[in-house]
Design a protein around this motif. Structure first.
Motif, PDB file in Angstrom:
ATOM      1  N   PHE A   3       0.829  -1.199   0.000  1.00  0.00           N
ATOM      2  CA  PHE A   3       0.000   0.000   0.000  1.00  0.00           C
ATOM      3  C   PHE A   3       0.869   1.256   0.000  1.00  0.00           C
ATOM      4  CE2 PHE A   3      -2.161  -3.289   2.616  1.00  0.00           C
ATOM      5  CZ  PHE A   3      -3.300  -3.486   1.850  1.00  0.00           C
ATOM      6  N   THR A   4       0.277   2.347  -0.484  1.00  0.00           N
ATOM      7  CA  THR A   4       0.992   3.623  -0.386  1.00  0.00           C
ATOM      8  C   THR A   4       0.267   4.586   0.550  1.00  0.00           C
ATOM      9  OG1 THR A   4      -0.183   4.435  -2.330  1.00  0.00           O
ATOM     10  CG2 THR A   4       1.982   3.461  -2.705  1.00  0.00           C
ATOM     11  N   ARG A   5      -1.006   4.293   0.817  1.00  0.00           N
ATOM     12  CA  ARG A   5      -1.769   5.226   1.643  1.00  0.00           C
ATOM     13  C   ARG A   5      -2.653   4.499   2.652  1.00  0.00           C
ATOM     14  NH1 ARG A   5      -4.483   9.222  -2.739  1.00  0.00           N
ATOM     15  NH2 ARG A   5      -3.853  10.930  -1.428  1.00  0.00           N
ATOM     16  N   ALA A   6      -3.063   5.250   3.657  1.00  0.00           N
ATOM     17  CA  ALA A   6      -4.041   4.729   4.621  1.00  0.00           C
ATOM     18  C   ALA A   6      -4.848   5.909   5.150  1.00  0.00           C
ATOM     19  CB  ALA A   6      -3.338   4.020   5.770  1.00  0.00           C
ATOM     20  N   ILE A   7      -6.063   5.627   5.573  1.00  0.00           N
ATOM     21  CA  ILE A   7      -6.895   6.644   6.229  1.00  0.00           C
ATOM     22  C   ILE A   7      -7.205   6.149   7.639  1.00  0.00           C
ATOM     23  CG2 ILE A   7      -9.086   7.912   6.188  1.00  0.00           C
ATOM     24  CD1 ILE A   7      -9.201   7.393   3.149  1.00  0.00           C
ATOM     25  N   THR A   8      -7.012   7.017   8.618  1.00  0.00           N
ATOM     26  CA  THR A   8      -7.372   6.690  10.003  1.00  0.00           C
ATOM     27  C   THR A   8      -8.211   7.849  10.553  1.00  0.00           C
ATOM     28  OG1 THR A   8      -5.392   7.753  10.905  1.00  0.00           O
ATOM     29  CG2 THR A   8      -5.217   5.407  10.405  1.00  0.00           C
ATOM     30  N   GLU A 240      -7.877  -1.131  24.795  1.00  0.00           N
ATOM     31  CA  GLU A 240      -9.068  -0.256  24.825  1.00  0.00           C
ATOM     32  C   GLU A 240     -10.013  -0.573  23.662  1.00  0.00           C
ATOM     33  OE1 GLU A 240      -9.208   1.297  27.830  1.00  0.00           O
ATOM     34  OE2 GLU A 240      -7.412   0.035  27.843  1.00  0.00           O
ATOM     35  N   CYS A 241      -9.469  -0.724  22.439  1.00  0.00           N
ATOM     36  CA  CYS A 241     -10.336  -1.079  21.304  1.00  0.00           C
ATOM     37  C   CYS A 241     -10.991  -2.440  21.519  1.00  0.00           C
ATOM     38  CB  CYS A 241      -9.532  -1.108  20.000  1.00  0.00           C
ATOM     39  SG  CYS A 241      -9.058   0.530  19.446  1.00  0.00           S
ATOM     40  N   ALA A 242     -10.285  -3.348  22.203  1.00  0.00           N
ATOM     41  CA  ALA A 242     -10.845  -4.685  22.425  1.00  0.00           C
ATOM     42  C   ALA A 242     -12.134  -4.618  23.246  1.00  0.00           C
ATOM     43  CB  ALA A 242      -9.818  -5.574  23.131  1.00  0.00           C
ATOM     44  N   LYS A 243     -12.256  -3.594  24.090  1.00  0.00           N
ATOM     45  CA  LYS A 243     -13.484  -3.443  24.888  1.00  0.00           C
ATOM     46  C   LYS A 243     -14.684  -3.141  23.990  1.00  0.00           C
ATOM     47  CE  LYS A 243     -10.921  -1.848  28.925  1.00  0.00           C
ATOM     48  NZ  LYS A 243     -10.373  -0.656  29.584  1.00  0.00           N
ATOM     49  N   LEU A 244     -14.395  -2.698  22.756  1.00  0.00           N
ATOM     50  CA  LEU A 244     -15.457  -2.387  21.780  1.00  0.00           C
ATOM     51  C   LEU A 244     -15.394  -3.347  20.593  1.00  0.00           C
ATOM     52  CD1 LEU A 244     -15.057   1.507  21.788  1.00  0.00           C
ATOM     53  CD2 LEU A 244     -16.649   0.117  23.136  1.00  0.00           C
ATOM     54  N   ASP A 245     -14.801  -4.504  20.804  1.00  0.00           N
ATOM     55  CA  ASP A 245     -14.713  -5.534  19.760  1.00  0.00           C
ATOM     56  C   ASP A 245     -13.916  -5.077  18.539  1.00  0.00           C
ATOM     57  OD1 ASP A 245     -16.496  -6.994  21.413  1.00  0.00           O
ATOM     58  OD2 ASP A 245     -18.191  -5.959  20.492  1.00  0.00           O
ATOM     59  N   GLY A 246     -13.008  -4.149  18.724  1.00  0.00           N
ATOM     60  CA  GLY A 246     -12.196  -3.650  17.599  1.00  0.00           C
ATOM     61  C   GLY A 246     -10.781  -4.197  17.652  1.00  0.00           C
ATOM     62  N   GLY A 247     -10.135  -4.220  16.508  1.00  0.00           N
ATOM     63  CA  GLY A 247      -8.757  -4.709  16.436  1.00  0.00           C
ATOM     64  C   GLY A 247      -7.969  -3.941  15.394  1.00  0.00           C
ATOM     65  N   MET A 248      -6.840  -4.518  14.966  1.00  0.00           N
ATOM     66  CA  MET A 248      -5.919  -3.819  14.075  1.00  0.00           C
ATOM     67  C   MET A 248      -6.541  -3.425  12.734  1.00  0.00           C
ATOM     68  SD  MET A 248      -3.063  -3.421  15.624  1.00  0.00           S
ATOM     69  CE  MET A 248      -3.846  -3.287  17.222  1.00  0.00           C
ATOM     70  N   SER A 249      -7.339  -4.305  12.138  1.00  0.00           N
ATOM     71  CA  SER A 249      -7.826  -3.998  10.788  1.00  0.00           C
ATOM     72  C   SER A 249      -8.852  -2.865  10.812  1.00  0.00           C
ATOM     73  CB  SER A 249      -8.410  -5.239  10.109  1.00  0.00           C
ATOM     74  OG  SER A 249      -9.696  -5.506  10.593  1.00  0.00           O
ATOM     75  N   CYS A 250      -9.660  -2.821  11.851  1.00  0.00           N
ATOM     76  CA  CYS A 250     -10.749  -1.831  11.931  1.00  0.00           C
ATOM     77  C   CYS A 250     -10.259  -0.394  11.878  1.00  0.00           C
ATOM     78  CB  CYS A 250     -11.513  -1.969  13.241  1.00  0.00           C
ATOM     79  SG  CYS A 250     -11.626  -3.618  13.860  1.00  0.00           S
ATOM     80  N   LEU A 251      -9.009  -0.177  12.291  1.00  0.00           N
ATOM     81  CA  LEU A 251      -8.530   1.181  12.521  1.00  0.00           C
ATOM     82  C   LEU A 251      -8.033   1.908  11.274  1.00  0.00           C
ATOM     83  CD1 LEU A 251      -6.623   0.540  15.880  1.00  0.00           C
ATOM     84  CD2 LEU A 251      -8.834   1.681  15.595  1.00  0.00           C
ATOM     85  N   SER A 252      -8.056   1.267  10.121  1.00  0.00           N
ATOM     86  CA  SER A 252      -7.587   1.972   8.917  1.00  0.00           C
ATOM     87  C   SER A 252      -8.256   1.451   7.656  1.00  0.00           C
ATOM     88  CB  SER A 252      -6.063   1.819   8.767  1.00  0.00           C
ATOM     89  OG  SER A 252      -5.693   0.458   8.695  1.00  0.00           O
ATOM     90  N   LEU A 253      -8.264   2.340   6.651  1.00  0.00           N
ATOM     91  CA  LEU A 253      -8.543   1.941   5.271  1.00  0.00           C
ATOM     92  C   LEU A 253      -7.185   1.956   4.589  1.00  0.00           C
ATOM     93  CD1 LEU A 253     -11.738   4.039   4.598  1.00  0.00           C
ATOM     94  CD2 LEU A 253     -11.576   1.547   4.567  1.00  0.00           C
ATOM     95  N   ARG A 254      -6.889   0.935   3.822  1.00  0.00           N
ATOM     96  CA  ARG A 254      -5.541   0.790   3.253  1.00  0.00           C
ATOM     97  C   ARG A 254      -5.642   0.656   1.748  1.00  0.00           C
ATOM     98  NH1 ARG A 254      -6.851  -1.876   7.762  1.00  0.00           N
ATOM     99  NH2 ARG A 254      -7.652  -3.651   6.599  1.00  0.00           N
ATOM    100  N   PHE A 255      -4.816   1.395   1.009  1.00  0.00           N
ATOM    101  CA  PHE A 255      -4.885   1.308  -0.454  1.00  0.00           C
ATOM    102  C   PHE A 255      -3.616   1.836  -1.104  1.00  0.00           C
ATOM    103  CE2 PHE A 255      -6.200   5.861  -0.974  1.00  0.00           C
ATOM    104  CZ  PHE A 255      -6.614   6.125   0.327  1.00  0.00           C
TER     105      PHE A 255
END
Ligand code: CIR
Length: 255
Positions: A3-8, A240-255
């Motif tokens: 990838f060259t970019r990501a959105i967070t 902290e994200c795990a308390k909301l069922d979130g993990g590594m992939s959820c935190l970015s859009l990758r392209f």
């Protein structure tokens, strides 16, 4: 995975109201911000440009940007989240994607689909039906991506698991990291599958981003296995994200 970019998007103080399947404690904003900064720094360390969007108080789950869109080489697709409180996050993401892409299409409904249920591999797009993603949403996405030359295969997210990618991630062109329970469904036939260690199921939501594998900290046996397999692993706190069922992939859009 190149990838060259990501959105967070930085977490907002409303994160304390984020959706969760089970209440295991309230996330702490300062701790989440610190982990988020480590995450963004890891992406940037690979040479990528990271577009960091500001917090959205009105949408407690907006830090989990992955669910709002699917980014492919030829265009982006705006999703239609199955969680009613998250529907409005899509319009907040749309302008940024329109700046990045010539072609942005959208899931218009009536179906629902969230990015967390979509795994893009080199040969196909796998979409897991879940409590958030239904058959109509999958069918609408299949039509859009076939215009861009992708084949899509509908699979299933295990009962009680939030998203398909809660339980798996792409490691390289042919390798998938998965929980045993998801792999048992047979959906990865033809791929090389690495299993997360027993009792470390939450380690499966990782991302391969250029030279790095970003994974949640505190899963030492899985980290060791990936290291043995030759991957360069970076561990990021996910308490902290795990308390909301979130993990590594959820935190970015990758392209
Ligand atoms: C939700 O329930 O929608 C959020 N609390 C967590 C979303 C995690 N996203 C993902 O796995 N892609």
């Amino acid at each position: 995975y190149e990838f060259t970019r990501a959105i967070t998007r930085r977490p907002a103080s409303s994160i304390t109201d984020g959706l969760r399947a089970e209440d295991i404690g309230t996330p702490d904003l300062d701790k989440m911000l610190a982990a988020h900064a480590d995450y963004v720094a890891a992406l940037k360390s690979t040479g990528a440009e990271v577009i960091e969007l500001p917090p959205l108080e009105a949408f407690p789950d907006a830090v989990f940007v992955e669910d709002t869109a699917l980014c492919l080489p030829k265009g982006a697709v705006l999703m239609r989240p199955g969680a009613p409180s998250r529907l409005g996050e899509v319009a907040e993401m749309a302008p940024t994607l329109r700046q990045c892409y010539d072609e942005v299409r959208e899931i218009k409904g009536p179906g629902f689909i969230e990015g967390g249920d979509i795994l893009v591999t080199e040969r196909e797009i796998l979409v897991g039906r879940s409590a958030r993603t239904d058959a109509a949403g999958v069918a609408e996405l299949a039509e859009i991506v076939s215009d861009w030359g992708h084949s899509l295969r509908e699979v299933f997210t295990p009962e009680g698991v939030l998203h398909f990618k809660t339980d798996c991630s792409l490691m390289d062109g042919e390798t998938i990291l998965s929980t045993k329970r998801l792999d048992a469904s047979g959906c990865f036939e033809g791929y090389r599958v690495l299993h997360v260690a027993e009792g470390e199921e939450a380690a499966a939501n990782a991302i391969r981003y250029n030279n790095l594998v970003l994974m949640a900290a505190d899963f030492p046996r899985t980290a060791e296995m990936l290291d043995r397999e030759g991957f360069e692993v970076v561990q990021i706190s996910n308490t902290e994200c795990a308390k909301l069922d979130g993990g590594m992939s959820c935190l970015s859009l990758r392209f």
